[in-house]
Design a protein around this motif. Sequence first.
Motif, PDB file in Angstrom:
ATOM      1  N   SER A  63      57.748  34.194  52.099  1.00 43.45           N
ATOM      2  CA  SER A  63      56.649  33.515  52.555  1.00 43.45           C
ATOM      3  C   SER A  63      55.879  33.233  51.227  1.00 43.45           C
ATOM      4  CB  SER A  63      56.002  34.637  53.630  1.00 43.45           C
ATOM      5  OG  SER A  63      56.834  34.878  54.443  1.00 43.45           O
ATOM      6  N   ILE A  64      55.132  31.843  51.659  1.00 39.12           N
ATOM      7  CA  ILE A  64      54.272  31.153  50.625  1.00 39.12           C
ATOM      8  C   ILE A  64      52.787  31.242  51.387  1.00 39.12           C
ATOM      9  CG2 ILE A  64      54.041  29.356  49.366  1.00 39.12           C
ATOM     10  CD1 ILE A  64      56.938  28.766  49.157  1.00 39.12           C
ATOM     11  N   SER A  65      52.003  31.815  50.542  1.00 40.14           N
ATOM     12  CA  SER A  65      50.696  31.711  50.909  1.00 40.14           C
ATOM     13  C   SER A  65      49.835  30.517  50.194  1.00 40.14           C
ATOM     14  CB  SER A  65      49.948  32.832  50.489  1.00 40.14           C
ATOM     15  OG  SER A  65      48.581  32.941  50.732  1.00 40.14           O
ATOM     16  N   THR A  66      49.062  29.616  50.724  1.00 37.76           N
ATOM     17  CA  THR A  66      48.521  28.578  50.180  1.00 37.76           C
ATOM     18  C   THR A  66      47.357  28.956  49.382  1.00 37.76           C
ATOM     19  OG1 THR A  66      47.001  28.346  52.006  1.00 37.76           O
ATOM     20  CG2 THR A  66      48.994  27.105  52.070  1.00 37.76           C
ATOM     21  N   PRO A  67      47.128  28.198  48.215  1.00 35.46           N
ATOM     22  CA  PRO A  67      46.091  28.393  47.261  1.00 35.46           C
ATOM     23  C   PRO A  67      44.560  28.685  48.017  1.00 35.46           C
ATOM     24  CG  PRO A  67      47.194  26.566  46.436  1.00 35.46           C
ATOM     25  CD  PRO A  67      47.748  26.876  47.960  1.00 35.46           C
ATOM     26  N   LEU A  68      44.004  29.930  47.327  1.00 31.11           N
ATOM     27  CA  LEU A  68      42.698  30.252  47.740  1.00 31.11           C
ATOM     28  C   LEU A  68      42.400  30.836  49.172  1.00 31.11           C
ATOM     29  CD1 LEU A  68      40.711  27.191  46.245  1.00 31.11           C
ATOM     30  CD2 LEU A  68      41.054  29.452  45.210  1.00 31.11           C
ATOM     31  N   GLN A 106      44.393  35.008  43.027  1.00 36.61           N
ATOM     32  CA  GLN A 106      44.921  33.349  43.276  1.00 36.61           C
ATOM     33  C   GLN A 106      43.759  32.504  43.236  1.00 36.61           C
ATOM     34  OE1 GLN A 106      46.704  33.163  47.282  1.00 36.61           O
ATOM     35  NE2 GLN A 106      47.542  31.223  46.664  1.00 36.61           N
ATOM     36  N   ASP A 107      44.219  31.459  42.670  1.00 33.19           N
ATOM     37  CA  ASP A 107      43.394  30.322  42.562  1.00 33.19           C
ATOM     38  C   ASP A 107      43.922  29.007  42.653  1.00 33.19           C
ATOM     39  OD1 ASP A 107      44.632  29.332  39.945  1.00 33.19           O
ATOM     40  OD2 ASP A 107      43.379  30.960  38.734  1.00 33.19           O
ATOM     41  N   ALA A 108      43.320  28.022  42.595  1.00 34.09           N
ATOM     42  CA  ALA A 108      43.961  26.553  42.996  1.00 34.09           C
ATOM     43  C   ALA A 108      45.106  26.294  42.029  1.00 34.09           C
ATOM     44  CB  ALA A 108      42.864  25.478  42.725  1.00 34.09           C
ATOM     45  N   ASN A 109      45.485  26.955  41.132  1.00 37.13           N
ATOM     46  CA  ASN A 109      46.383  26.793  40.438  1.00 37.13           C
ATOM     47  C   ASN A 109      47.707  27.790  40.155  1.00 37.13           C
ATOM     48  OD1 ASN A 109      45.316  24.580  38.761  1.00 37.13           O
ATOM     49  ND2 ASN A 109      44.025  25.953  37.622  1.00 37.13           N
ATOM     50  N   HIS A 110      47.427  28.368  41.356  1.00 34.83           N
ATOM     51  CA  HIS A 110      48.591  29.508  41.660  1.00 34.83           C
ATOM     52  C   HIS A 110      48.966  29.504  43.159  1.00 34.83           C
ATOM     53  CE1 HIS A 110      47.457  30.816  37.466  1.00 34.83           C
ATOM     54  NE2 HIS A 110      48.363  31.166  37.443  1.00 34.83           N
ATOM     55  N   ILE A 111      50.018  29.964  43.413  1.00 31.69           N
ATOM     56  CA  ILE A 111      50.206  30.255  44.948  1.00 31.69           C
ATOM     57  C   ILE A 111      50.893  31.761  44.853  1.00 31.69           C
ATOM     58  CG2 ILE A 111      50.406  27.961  45.814  1.00 31.69           C
ATOM     59  CD1 ILE A 111      53.493  28.274  45.949  1.00 31.69           C
ATOM     60  N   VAL A 112      50.655  32.557  46.050  1.00 28.03           N
ATOM     61  CA  VAL A 112      51.236  33.573  45.945  1.00 28.03           C
ATOM     62  C   VAL A 112      52.489  33.536  46.995  1.00 28.03           C
ATOM     63  CG1 VAL A 112      51.196  36.002  46.889  1.00 28.03           C
ATOM     64  CG2 VAL A 112      49.127  35.087  45.501  1.00 28.03           C
ATOM     65  N   ASP A 162      49.868  34.852  57.711  1.00 22.04           N
ATOM     66  CA  ASP A 162      49.103  34.396  58.824  1.00 22.04           C
ATOM     67  C   ASP A 162      47.997  33.315  58.341  1.00 22.04           C
ATOM     68  OD1 ASP A 162      46.812  35.668  57.326  1.00 22.04           O
ATOM     69  OD2 ASP A 162      46.604  37.262  58.699  1.00 22.04           O
ATOM     70  N   LYS A 163      47.387  32.631  59.326  1.00 17.24           N
ATOM     71  CA  LYS A 163      46.189  31.725  58.646  1.00 17.24           C
ATOM     72  C   LYS A 163      45.289  31.985  57.638  1.00 17.24           C
ATOM     73  CE  LYS A 163      43.155  32.241  62.609  1.00 17.24           C
ATOM     74  NZ  LYS A 163      42.300  31.664  63.485  1.00 17.24           N
ATOM     75  N   SER A 164      45.167  33.312  57.440  1.00 14.67           N
ATOM     76  CA  SER A 164      44.322  33.732  56.411  1.00 14.67           C
ATOM     77  C   SER A 164      45.059  33.951  55.082  1.00 14.67           C
ATOM     78  CB  SER A 164      43.745  34.995  56.777  1.00 14.67           C
ATOM     79  OG  SER A 164      43.089  34.848  57.765  1.00 14.67           O
ATOM     80  N   GLY A 165      46.401  33.652  54.970  1.00 13.70           N
ATOM     81  CA  GLY A 165      47.249  33.884  53.907  1.00 13.70           C
ATOM     82  C   GLY A 165      47.721  35.217  53.535  1.00 13.70           C
ATOM     83  N   ASN A 166      47.788  36.170  54.681  1.00 10.50           N
ATOM     84  CA  ASN A 166      48.115  37.648  54.512  1.00 10.50           C
ATOM     85  C   ASN A 166      49.595  37.629  54.946  1.00 10.50           C
ATOM     86  OD1 ASN A 166      45.292  38.415  53.432  1.00 10.50           O
ATOM     87  ND2 ASN A 166      44.528  38.101  55.266  1.00 10.50           N
TER      88      ASN A 166
END
Length: 160
Positions: free
Chosen positions: A88-93, A104-110, A151-155
């Motif tokens: 599962s990919i979480s979007t930046p920030l 995580q920052d704008a140059n990375h994704i989790v 989820d929509k919060s990136g968790n």
Amino acid sequence: MGNATLKLWLLDSFDENGVPLCLRSMKLFEKIEEETLTTLAVNEPSHLLLFGCASGRIYSLFGDLLRTKKIAPIALPPNFTTPITCLSISTPLSVSFPRGSHSQDANHIVVFVATQSRLGSYNFPLEPKKSAVFQALDDAAGCAANCGCVDKSGNFVEPR
């Protein structure tokens, strides 16, 4: 060698038989040993495609798959030995981490990764020449195939 093939389809246009148009077809394992794919994750804005394998290996394809002539899968550092059940990919920030873990920052994704018995994450740089950094999140529990999501919060959310 290599029967696993990635196909990119244009779902808005159809041929005379009503079948979506195949824009590109490429073998995934032309230069490395064939693997059995168990899961797939895509992040279109980052031009990132990840696939997990039965061996516990995870590979990435980074770049515009439609326009780039040759793209070879890159193996992420090995941290799993059993089949990958969920990517599962979480979007930046969008995700926060406990103190002391990677951020995580704008140059990375989790990228969250699960097997039946383990959960971890990779802090994945959006630059193809930099390496992903792994962090174990739970060495005692994982999730079944396709039972986790972001989820929509990136968790990462998984059933227990």
